[in-house]
Write a protein that holds these residues in place. Structure first.
Motif, PDB file in Angstrom:
ATOM      1  N   CYS A  87      11.611  -5.550  -0.241  1.00 36.75           N
ATOM      2  CA  CYS A  87      13.619  -5.028  -0.658  1.00 36.75           C
ATOM      3  C   CYS A  87      14.860  -5.505  -0.127  1.00 36.75           C
ATOM      4  CB  CYS A  87      12.722  -3.552  -0.491  1.00 36.75           C
ATOM      5  SG  CYS A  87      12.089  -2.343  -2.302  1.00 36.75           S
ATOM      6  N   ALA A  88      14.960  -6.014   1.643  1.00 38.33           N
ATOM      7  CA  ALA A  88      16.237  -5.719   2.101  1.00 38.33           C
ATOM      8  C   ALA A  88      16.260  -7.286   1.600  1.00 38.33           C
ATOM      9  CB  ALA A  88      16.276  -5.864   2.899  1.00 38.33           C
ATOM     10  N   GLY A  89      15.460  -8.118   0.906  1.00 37.45           N
ATOM     11  CA  GLY A  89      15.827  -9.263   0.497  1.00 37.45           C
ATOM     12  C   GLY A  89      16.436 -10.014  -0.841  1.00 37.45           C
ATOM     13  N   ILE A  90      16.081  -8.513  -2.178  1.00 32.39           N
ATOM     14  CA  ILE A  90      16.715  -8.347  -3.629  1.00 32.39           C
ATOM     15  C   ILE A  90      18.076  -8.864  -3.416  1.00 32.39           C
ATOM     16  CG2 ILE A  90      16.598  -7.271  -5.229  1.00 32.39           C
ATOM     17  CD1 ILE A  90      13.947  -5.848  -4.952  1.00 32.39           C
ATOM     18  N   PRO A  91      19.195  -7.693  -2.828  1.00 27.77           N
ATOM     19  CA  PRO A  91      20.408  -8.436  -3.150  1.00 27.77           C
ATOM     20  C   PRO A  91      21.091  -9.255  -2.821  1.00 27.77           C
ATOM     21  CG  PRO A  91      19.594  -5.932  -2.137  1.00 27.77           C
ATOM     22  CD  PRO A  91      18.858  -6.846  -1.737  1.00 27.77           C
ATOM     23  N   LEU A  92      20.801  -9.831  -2.018  1.00 31.78           N
ATOM     24  CA  LEU A  92      20.718 -11.453  -1.557  1.00 31.78           C
ATOM     25  C   LEU A  92      20.823 -12.438  -2.419  1.00 31.78           C
ATOM     26  CD1 LEU A  92      22.122 -12.583   1.004  1.00 31.78           C
ATOM     27  CD2 LEU A  92      20.302 -13.087   1.784  1.00 31.78           C
ATOM     28  N   VAL A  93      19.546 -12.397  -2.499  1.00 26.60           N
ATOM     29  CA  VAL A  93      19.245 -13.555  -4.284  1.00 26.60           C
ATOM     30  C   VAL A  93      19.242 -12.798  -5.301  1.00 26.60           C
ATOM     31  CG1 VAL A  93      17.122 -14.028  -2.469  1.00 26.60           C
ATOM     32  CG2 VAL A  93      16.674 -12.556  -3.785  1.00 26.60           C
ATOM     33  N   ALA A  94      19.732 -11.706  -5.502  1.00 26.73           N
ATOM     34  CA  ALA A  94      20.031 -11.057  -6.964  1.00 26.73           C
ATOM     35  C   ALA A  94      20.822 -11.910  -7.385  1.00 26.73           C
ATOM     36  CB  ALA A  94      19.423  -9.231  -7.449  1.00 26.73           C
ATOM     37  N   ARG A  95      22.031 -11.828  -7.415  1.00 27.35           N
ATOM     38  CA  ARG A  95      23.094 -11.741  -8.292  1.00 27.35           C
ATOM     39  C   ARG A  95      23.115 -13.664  -8.468  1.00 27.35           C
ATOM     40  NH1 ARG A  95      27.522  -8.662  -4.506  1.00 27.35           N
ATOM     41  NH2 ARG A  95      27.137  -6.351  -4.758  1.00 27.35           N
ATOM     42  N   PRO A  96      22.892 -14.455  -7.659  1.00 26.82           N
ATOM     43  CA  PRO A  96      22.579 -15.723  -8.033  1.00 26.82           C
ATOM     44  C   PRO A  96      22.012 -16.094  -8.991  1.00 26.82           C
ATOM     45  CG  PRO A  96      21.960 -15.700  -5.664  1.00 26.82           C
ATOM     46  CD  PRO A  96      23.414 -14.481  -5.925  1.00 26.82           C
ATOM     47  N   LEU A  97      20.262 -15.608  -9.062  1.00 27.10           N
ATOM     48  CA  LEU A  97      19.589 -15.559  -9.547  1.00 27.10           C
ATOM     49  C   LEU A  97      19.497 -14.907 -11.076  1.00 27.10           C
ATOM     50  CD1 LEU A  97      16.315 -16.915 -10.002  1.00 27.10           C
ATOM     51  CD2 LEU A  97      15.762 -14.067  -9.252  1.00 27.10           C
ATOM     52  N   LEU A  98      20.566 -13.969 -10.943  1.00 26.86           N
ATOM     53  CA  LEU A  98      21.084 -12.823 -12.582  1.00 26.86           C
ATOM     54  C   LEU A  98      22.310 -14.360 -12.562  1.00 26.86           C
ATOM     55  CD1 LEU A  98      20.468  -9.522 -11.402  1.00 26.86           C
ATOM     56  CD2 LEU A  98      19.685 -10.554 -12.825  1.00 26.86           C
ATOM     57  N   SER A  99      22.783 -14.631 -11.904  1.00 21.19           N
ATOM     58  CA  SER A  99      23.993 -15.183 -13.080  1.00 21.19           C
ATOM     59  C   SER A  99      23.095 -16.729 -12.921  1.00 21.19           C
ATOM     60  CB  SER A  99      25.075 -15.807 -11.584  1.00 21.19           C
ATOM     61  OG  SER A  99      25.577 -14.319 -10.910  1.00 21.19           O
ATOM     62  N   ALA A 116      16.362 -10.812 -18.377  1.00 21.95           N
ATOM     63  CA  ALA A 116      15.777  -9.596 -17.186  1.00 21.95           C
ATOM     64  C   ALA A 116      13.997  -9.936 -17.148  1.00 21.95           C
ATOM     65  CB  ALA A 116      16.028  -8.335 -18.334  1.00 21.95           C
ATOM     66  N   LEU A 117      13.104  -9.756 -18.375  1.00 20.91           N
ATOM     67  CA  LEU A 117      12.307 -10.574 -18.121  1.00 20.91           C
ATOM     68  C   LEU A 117      12.207 -10.746 -16.906  1.00 20.91           C
ATOM     69  CD1 LEU A 117       9.068  -9.825 -19.117  1.00 20.91           C
ATOM     70  CD2 LEU A 117       9.509 -11.013 -20.337  1.00 20.91           C
ATOM     71  N   LEU A 118      12.215 -11.873 -17.005  1.00 19.82           N
ATOM     72  CA  LEU A 118      11.929 -12.918 -15.665  1.00 19.82           C
ATOM     73  C   LEU A 118      12.890 -12.360 -14.202  1.00 19.82           C
ATOM     74  CD1 LEU A 118      13.015 -17.018 -17.319  1.00 19.82           C
ATOM     75  CD2 LEU A 118      10.982 -15.791 -17.277  1.00 19.82           C
ATOM     76  N   VAL A 119      14.024 -11.844 -14.534  1.00 21.68           N
ATOM     77  CA  VAL A 119      14.191 -11.520 -13.443  1.00 21.68           C
ATOM     78  C   VAL A 119      13.791 -10.477 -12.363  1.00 21.68           C
ATOM     79  CG1 VAL A 119      16.450 -10.619 -12.158  1.00 21.68           C
ATOM     80  CG2 VAL A 119      16.626 -12.494 -13.609  1.00 21.68           C
ATOM     81  N   VAL A 120      12.836  -9.284 -13.528  1.00 17.81           N
ATOM     82  CA  VAL A 120      12.536  -8.843 -12.973  1.00 17.81           C
ATOM     83  C   VAL A 120      11.053  -9.331 -12.431  1.00 17.81           C
ATOM     84  CG1 VAL A 120      11.018  -6.066 -14.214  1.00 17.81           C
ATOM     85  CG2 VAL A 120      13.394  -6.889 -14.424  1.00 17.81           C
ATOM     86  N   TYR A 224      27.076  -8.382   2.220  1.00 14.77           N
ATOM     87  CA  TYR A 224      28.113  -8.295   2.200  1.00 14.77           C
ATOM     88  C   TYR A 224      28.567  -8.812   2.629  1.00 14.77           C
ATOM     89  CZ  TYR A 224      26.433  -3.352   0.978  1.00 14.77           C
ATOM     90  OH  TYR A 224      25.793  -2.317   0.204  1.00 14.77           O
ATOM     91  N   THR A 225      29.029  -9.781   3.480  1.00 10.41           N
ATOM     92  CA  THR A 225      29.475 -11.105   4.333  1.00 10.41           C
ATOM     93  C   THR A 225      29.711 -12.380   2.884  1.00 10.41           C
ATOM     94  OG1 THR A 225      28.791 -10.763   6.547  1.00 10.41           O
ATOM     95  CG2 THR A 225      30.030 -13.161   6.211  1.00 10.41           C
ATOM     96  N   LEU A 226      28.656 -12.301   2.308  1.00  9.50           N
ATOM     97  CA  LEU A 226      28.686 -13.227   1.246  1.00  9.50           C
ATOM     98  C   LEU A 226      29.317 -12.958  -0.006  1.00  9.50           C
ATOM     99  CD1 LEU A 226      25.505 -15.390   2.170  1.00  9.50           C
ATOM    100  CD2 LEU A 226      27.415 -15.880   2.759  1.00  9.50           C
ATOM    101  N   SER A 227      28.862 -11.932  -0.276  1.00  2.10           N
ATOM    102  CA  SER A 227      29.249 -10.961  -1.988  1.00  2.10           C
ATOM    103  C   SER A 227      30.050 -10.206  -1.774  1.00  2.10           C
ATOM    104  CB  SER A 227      28.378 -10.529  -2.614  1.00  2.10           C
ATOM    105  OG  SER A 227      27.185 -11.551  -2.676  1.00  2.10           O
ATOM    106  N   SER A 228      31.699 -10.510  -1.243  1.00  2.00           N
ATOM    107  CA  SER A 228      32.862  -8.896  -1.988  1.00  2.00           C
ATOM    108  C   SER A 228      32.625  -8.786  -3.317  1.00  2.00           C
ATOM    109  CB  SER A 228      33.865  -9.433  -2.284  1.00  2.00           C
ATOM    110  OG  SER A 228      34.415 -10.528  -2.671  1.00  2.00           O
TER     111      SER A 228
END
Length: 548
Positions: A87-99, A116-120, A224-228
């Motif tokens: 779970c802790a890895g999700i925020p780090l990869v979510a934004r580039p993957l979602l974008s 949304a289907l692919l990302v989930v 939080y360092t890489l994504s403001s």
């Protein structure tokens, strides 16, 4: 049978409850993570719920099989700890993957659903499956340790299921009502990741798994360092000013510079919600210097047309327009125009369900509802249908700006709702609906809303904006030839802002000039509270755009 202490039994049951909290907490984070990129429409919720059920089914099966092969309590706690670390890895990869998914599918009308289907599938499969394994694993452990053995299997499975369900209820409300509004989506994910790793660590009592906590901390610091910000501004030629996650929406406020043909630059603040496919409020900053209502007009956007709706009545004078109720007020573009055109004493009751939008409206859009110069302007934080049902005042104009595809609240599309609206109109009042169309001009939603309004109001008129939206006007009393009335009122109008919008209405509607919607044009049976197939209608619009 190998007995065990009651303390160990109680701890295992506590773990089941807490695992239920974590499982539904993770599920409730899914739509919030998707919202800034794909929205929160019903198809997106279908993805979240449907895929969660798939993951739970897989996890239940795998958990039962694994527990039968190796009924080791330590293995159960390892599964929980690894679910937390993943779970802790999700925020780090979510934004580039979602974008990437959003960009790749931007020009596919059903792209939001597919993306949304692919990302989930990619982000949430592993942690949810691991957490789903806890229940059947715990059942196996309890049966093995219970003196009654298989004879207590039903009671044991029922207890485990009940505790897991109770935990899921707590996780749902805790996440939606407290954690996401307080610490945001990413913060909530990291909190659950820490919680799950700690839960596994307590069960294992092995210091080596404490390294997982350090890994969670490292991933949080990196994120939080890489994504403001969650993502860049969702509009053309925009700079992000602020973003927020509320209980209802992902919200962006951006500064947009519009360059006209004569190279004049017109700065404005815009409000964008969720996936950013529409602008919900516009504030031209020039108005701060000029106080000229012309400088609040949005070049023919749907907000501009609410002020001219009353002029389908014959011989209507601006002095007779004294009150507005607006359902779905966002950051206040329409009330601002009413105050500028009809005066600071105008009675305005604006209804907005999201308090965070209102707060950002006050900060970035000069929302006047707390300004003593406008004593009759009130913002109500409420659901529109519930508010109109209990409102005591009657109005000259009741506006509804809550029909953007694919977010169509069915309860605001029915005969019963429009009857409530009509009950709160003054004798020469009008009900005004901003109905969206796709760029292709498919008017099925517009026609369905107009058909329903025609079952309540004696006449319905349509103004096509300079965009693709249609403005529908229901009158409380018959007006005769409303188009002729509107044209005659436009010819003698002395307020320049109204003159211009009325000119657009008569001459520059994208799909035609102002016109009456006749019963012969109605293609839909009026929607009711019992039968309002809005979702089916929207699905048909999407399918039509895909196959064009």
């Amino acid at each position: 049978m190998r007995p065990t202490t009651s303390t160990s039994d109680r701890f295992l049951l506590l773990v089941v409850f807490l695992a239920g909290v974590g499982t539904l907490g993770i599920e409730m984070v899914m739509p919030r993570l998707l919202a800034p990129f794909f929205g929160t429409s019903q198809p997106i919720w279908a993805v979240v719920i449907g895929m969660t059920l798939v993951y739970l089914a897989i996890g239940y099966r795998l958990g039962g099989t694994l527990a039968d092969r190796n009924p080791d309590e330590r293995l159960l706690y390892r599964l929980i700890a690894w679910a937390g670390l993943i779970c802790a890895g999700i925020p780090l990869v979510a934004r580039p993957l979602l974008s990437l998914a959003q960009f790749s599918l931007r020009y596919v009308v059903a792209g939001g659903f597919i993306g949304a289907l692919l990302v989930v599938v990619l982000l949430f499969a592993a942690p949810v499956i691991l957490m789903a394994m806890v229940g059947p694993f715990a059942v196996r452990l309890q049966i093995r340790r219970c003196e009654d053995g298989v004879a207590a299997a039903g009671r044991t499975a029922g207890t485990i299921s009940a505790l897991s369900t109770l935990g899921s209820i707590v996780g749902t409300f805790l996440t939606v009502l407290l954690l996401i509004p307080a610490i945001g989506t990413s913060g909530t994910i990291f909190l659950f990741a820490t919680f799950l790793v700690l839960l596994g660590l307590v069960g294992l009592r092995d210091w080596r798994y404490g390294l997982m906590l350090l890994a969670v901390l490292g991933l949080a610091v990196a994120h939080y360092t890489l994504s403001s910000t969650i993502k860049s501004a969702d509009c053309y030629n925009c700079t992000l000013l602020a973003e927020a996650e509320s209980e209802y929406n992902y919200i962006q406020v951006a500064r947009q510079s519009v360059v006209y043909a004569n190279d004049t630059v017109d700065p404005r603040h815009v409000l964008v919600l969720n996936e950013g496919q529409a602008t919900h409020s516009i504030y031209r900053l020039k108005y701060r210097q000029t106080d000229d209502p012309l400088d609040l007009l949005t070049d023919g956007g749907p907000w501009d047309y609410f002020t001219v709706a009353p002029y389908v009545y014959p011989n209507r004078d601006p002095a007779s327009v004294q009150s507005l109720a607006l359902l779905g007020s966002a950051a206040g573009s329409i009330p601002k125009q009413f105050l500028a055109i009809y005066g600071p004493e105008t009675i305005i009751d604006a209804v907005e369900i999201d308090p965070q939008i209102v707060e950002m409206g006050r900060e970035y859009f000069d929302l006047e509802d707390q300004d003593p110069r406008f004593p009759n302007y009130t913002t109500h934080i409420a659901d529109a249908r519930a508010w109109i049902a209990t409102a005591e005042r009657k109005y000259d104009v009741i506006g509804m700006d809550a029909y953007h595809q694919p977010y169509i609240p069915f309860q605001l599309t029915t005969v019963e709702f429009f009857q409530q609206v009509r009950d709160h109109l003054n004798p020469q009042g009008v009900a005004v609906v901003n109905a969206g169309r796709p760029a292709s001009g498919d008017d099925r939603l517009v026609n369905a809303l107009a058909s329903t309004m025609l079952a309540v109001f004696p006449q319905v008129y349509m103004i096509d904006t300079r965009f693709s939206n249609a403005i529908l006007i229901g009158v409380n009393e018959p007006v005769g030839d409303g188009v002729q009335n509107f044209t005659a009122n436009a010819e003698r109008m002395s307020i320049q802002a109204l003159q211009l919008v009325m000119y657009w209405s008569v001459n520059e509607g994208r799909f035609g000039p102002i016109r009456e919607f006749s019963p012969a044009q109605a293609r839909y049976r009026p929607f009711t509270d019992d039968h309002a197939p809005v979702e089916q209608l929207i699905d048909g619009l999407i399918l039509n755009e895909v196959t064009r």
